[in-house]
Scaffold this active site. Structure first.
Site, mmCIF file in Angstrom:
data_model
loop_
_atom_site.group_PDB
_atom_site.id
_atom_site.type_symbol
_atom_site.label_atom_id
_atom_site.label_comp_id
_atom_site.label_asym_id
_atom_site.label_seq_id
_atom_site.Cartn_x
_atom_site.Cartn_y
_atom_site.Cartn_z
ATOM 1 N N SER A 23 0.831 -1.219 0.000
ATOM 2 C CA SER A 23 0.000 0.000 0.000
ATOM 3 C C SER A 23 0.862 1.264 0.000
ATOM 4 C CB SER A 23 -0.916 0.004 1.227
ATOM 5 O OG SER A 23 -0.151 -0.088 2.411
ATOM 6 N N ASN A 110 -1.783 -2.126 13.481
ATOM 7 C CA ASN A 110 -3.232 -1.890 13.456
ATOM 8 C C ASN A 110 -3.608 -0.572 14.135
ATOM 9 O OD1 ASN A 110 -3.183 -4.349 12.269
ATOM 10 N ND2 ASN A 110 -4.201 -5.449 13.943
ATOM 11 N N THR A 155 -37.912 28.456 -10.174
ATOM 12 C CA THR A 155 -38.335 27.164 -9.639
ATOM 13 C C THR A 155 -38.683 26.342 -10.865
ATOM 14 O OG1 THR A 155 -40.674 27.746 -9.479
ATOM 15 C CG2 THR A 155 -39.337 28.214 -7.536
ATOM 16 N N HIS A 156 -38.374 25.059 -10.840
ATOM 17 C CA HIS A 156 -38.566 24.186 -12.006
ATOM 18 C C HIS A 156 -37.799 24.723 -13.220
ATOM 19 C CE1 HIS A 156 -42.017 22.513 -9.747
ATOM 20 N NE2 HIS A 156 -42.235 23.771 -9.430
ATOM 21 N N SER A 277 -13.663 24.778 -28.898
ATOM 22 C CA SER A 277 -13.934 23.498 -29.538
ATOM 23 C C SER A 277 -12.898 23.289 -30.630
ATOM 24 C CB SER A 277 -15.340 23.520 -30.136
ATOM 25 O OG SER A 277 -15.435 22.603 -31.203
ATOM 26 N N LYS A 283 -17.206 28.443 -30.293
ATOM 27 C CA LYS A 283 -17.507 27.914 -28.963
ATOM 28 C C LYS A 283 -16.622 28.442 -27.842
ATOM 29 C CE LYS A 283 -19.691 24.066 -28.627
ATOM 30 N NZ LYS A 283 -20.897 23.795 -27.878
ATOM 31 N N ASN A 285 -16.562 26.945 -24.094
ATOM 32 C CA ASN A 285 -17.205 25.948 -23.235
ATOM 33 C C ASN A 285 -16.798 26.080 -21.771
ATOM 34 O OD1 ASN A 285 -18.446 24.815 -25.487
ATOM 35 N ND2 ASN A 285 -16.701 23.443 -25.875
ATOM 36 N N GLU A 290 -18.166 21.919 -15.870
ATOM 37 C CA GLU A 290 -18.662 20.580 -16.231
ATOM 38 C C GLU A 290 -17.862 19.500 -15.513
ATOM 39 O OE1 GLU A 290 -18.897 20.206 -20.552
ATOM 40 O OE2 GLU A 290 -19.654 22.249 -20.628
ATOM 41 N N TYR A 317 -9.215 -5.760 13.172
ATOM 42 C CA TYR A 317 -8.606 -5.322 11.921
ATOM 43 C C TYR A 317 -8.712 -6.400 10.844
ATOM 44 C CZ TYR A 317 -5.266 -3.817 8.408
ATOM 45 O OH TYR A 317 -4.686 -3.456 7.227
ATOM 46 N N GLN A 322 -7.228 -1.569 4.388
ATOM 47 C CA GLN A 322 -6.138 -0.867 3.710
ATOM 48 C C GLN A 322 -6.662 -0.055 2.524
ATOM 49 O OE1 GLN A 322 -2.092 -2.559 3.316
ATOM 50 N NE2 GLN A 322 -2.647 -2.928 1.194
ATOM 51 N N LYS A 325 -7.815 4.206 2.460
ATOM 52 C CA LYS A 325 -7.029 5.431 2.277
ATOM 53 C C LYS A 325 -7.052 5.956 0.845
ATOM 54 C CE LYS A 325 -3.994 3.209 4.680
ATOM 55 N NZ LYS A 325 -5.005 2.410 5.414
HETATM 56 N N1 ARG Z 1 -0.910 -1.162 5.377
HETATM 57 C C1 ARG Z 1 -1.841 -1.591 6.374
HETATM 58 C C2 ARG Z 1 -3.141 -0.788 6.223
HETATM 59 O O1 ARG Z 1 -3.118 0.247 5.652
HETATM 60 C C3 ARG Z 1 -1.277 -1.382 7.751
HETATM 61 C C4 ARG Z 1 -1.837 -2.265 8.775
HETATM 62 C C5 ARG Z 1 -1.407 -3.660 8.566
HETATM 63 N N2 ARG Z 1 -1.843 -4.502 9.627
HETATM 64 C C6 ARG Z 1 -1.858 -5.848 9.526
HETATM 65 N N3 ARG Z 1 -2.278 -6.510 10.551
HETATM 66 N N4 ARG Z 1 -1.444 -6.446 8.455
HETATM 67 O O2 ARG Z 1 -4.166 -1.190 6.678
#
Ligand code: ARG
Length: 470
Positions: A23, A110, A155-156, A277, A283, A285, A290, A317, A322, A325
């Site tokens: 990751s 974790n 409105t509308h 365009s 044009k 735009n 958009e 966990y 993972q 993020k």
């Molecule tokens: N890269 C992992 C994540 O973002 C970190 C935590 C990993 N924990 C584990 N027990 N493998 O979730």
């Protein structure tokens, strides 16, 4: 990079599995939070006499050097590492030797990852609020300059009643203010420390979680260690808050697109934020608007994605988490870009006041006021409403050629509006009509008379501006 979790297994994972598991490309963005978190952790371990002060110093010095080297570009984050936590710990141990291995006492990845993301998101919340604040200030500024820019409210998407451009824009100011409030509220739940929950059950070391949380400037600690490592509610909330911001931006974007069309021509966007365009030379735009409208789909998608990834997930966990993020970072970046492009778009746009005024005059948007006129003369609103409607219908059916009424569709014929309908004609609909009707249905009068709290009147514009400034 070697695998710090080698032990139970040989850690001889396949190349494909390593790539799939990694990751780092996403979580390297949290390098600073990871290092700050580790520094606080070491300080706590030393404070609680779990590690020697001299060891703590070596680790802290090593960590601050790593931070400095990443920031200066001297240390490149290795994209082959498993994640940012492993990367930092491994570089540390390589640099300062075996003492580096003491850092991971009384914690797990974790609780570490849960801490990192909270520290990172609290920073992002502040940054986004700062950007929204800029947008609101700009809205106030434009509204202030357009207190008397009469336009039709819709409105509308049908012309409805007279308002000012100030009143229209301040409606968005209110939305963005609520967006800020939502984020402030979320901050309280984000800024709680999970660190010390370890893998899921806490630890046998005599740690001090409250001390560690204070070092990180956090407002409290997660009370249940299982919840501490499993909770991603704050990410769902953030993704939802960002979706609401996107929804607001997309509504404004849609209106920018409509208002810049030749048919409306209320607004002209600067060349800096429009495109041409490749085939149609005429044009101009509104691509940026958009795109803001389009990117809303991505932000909603991220919210759905996060909710789905957490659905039915057993405690505590799981690696599924993972994935969170990448999604929340994407929403953050997208929304930030959208707000910034909007700031550029609004601050450089030209407002065609005359065109708005002219367009407002032709749409019978003072028909409600015409009914109100009769009410001030003693008629019941329902009866007045009916008469006003009949007059509108009469105007629409007839045209004027000089002083004569006609039904011609060609030649120099003038449309009949409430403003130019002669008083004798008015009187045919009700004896209550008098010459003062023209002043009463004048669009400025209509706006100025809407003094009910929150209405279109200038006094209410003042009130809204000071409400937003607070
Ligand atoms: N890269 C992992 C994540 O973002 C970190 C935590 C990993 N924990 C584990 N027990 N493998 O979730």
């Amino acid at each position: 990079m070697s695998k710090l979790w080698k032990g139970r297994t040989s850690a001889k994972t396949s190349v494909l599995a390593d790539e799939f598991n990694s990751s780092i490309k996403i979580d390297k963005r949290m390098y600073k939070e990871d290092i700050e978190g580790s520094m606080a952790h070491v300080a706590m371990l030393s404070h609680c006499n779990i590690i020697l002060k001299s060891d703590a110093k070596k680790i802290t010095d090593g960590l601050s050097k790593i931070l400095k080297d990443i920031e200066s570009g001297k240390l490149k984050i290795d994209d082959k590492a498993e994640d940012i936590h492993m990367f930092v710990e491994e570089v540390l141990t390589k640099r300062i030797g075996a003492v580096g291995k003491k850092l991971h006492t009384a914690r797990s990845r974790n609780d570490q990852v849960a801490l990192d993301i909270r520290l990172n998101l609290r920073k992002e919340i502040t940054l986004i609020n700062f950007t929204i604040d800029k947008l609101i200030s700009l809205i106030i500024d434009i509204a202030d300059k357009n207190r008397d820019t009469i336009m039709s409210g819709f409105t509308h998407l049908q012309k409805a009643q007279p308002i000012t451009f100030a009143h229209y824009l301040l409606a968005y100011g209110m939305m963005f203010k609520r967006d800020m409030e939502r984020l402030y509220d979320l901050y309280k739940r984000v800024n709680i420390s999970p660190i010390g929950a370890c893998a899921l059950a806490g630890t046998t070391y005599k740690t001090d979680r409250v001390y560690e949380a204070r070092l990180l400037d956090m407002d409290g600690v997660c009370e249940n260690s299982i919840d501490a490592v499993s909770d991603r509610d704050f990410i769902v909330e953030f993704a939802s808050d960002l979706s609401i911001i996107s929804m607001h931006l997309s509504r404004l974007a849609e209106e920018m697109i409509i208002f810049t069309s030749a048919e409306f021509n209320y607004i002209e966007l600067s060349d800096a934020v429009t495109t041409g365009s490749s085939i149609m030379p005429q044009k101009k735009n509104s691509d940026m608007a958009e795109l803001v409208r389009g990117k809303t789909g991505r932000v909603y998608g991220n919210l759905m994605n996060i909710l789905t990834l957490l659905k039915g997930l057993p405690l505590a966990y799981n690696k599924d988490m993972q994935e969170d993020k990448e999604l929340i970072f994407d929403s953050i970046d997208t929304v930030k870009n959208c707000i910034n492009i909007f700031i550029e778009m609004l601050s450089t746009m030209k407002i065609n006041k005359e065109r708005m005024r002219e367009d407002a005059s032709a749409g019978f948007i003072n028909a409600t006021d015409l009914a109100d006129y009769l009410v001030t003369k003693g008629m019941a609103f329902r009866d007045a409403y009916k008469i006003s409607g009949e007059i509108v219908s009469y105007c629409l059916k007839n045209k004027r050629d000089g002083d004569n009424y006609c039904n011609k569709s060609d030649g120099v014929v003038q449309k009949i509006t409430l403003e130019n309908l002669p008083i004798e004609e008015y009187k045919k609909f009700s004896k209550l009509f008098d010459k003062d009707v023209y002043k009463f249905i004048d669009l400025e009068t209509c706006v100025n008379r809407r003094t009910s709290l929150g209405g279109a009147s200038p006094k209410n514009i003042d009130r809204q501006i000071s409400f937003l400034k607070k």
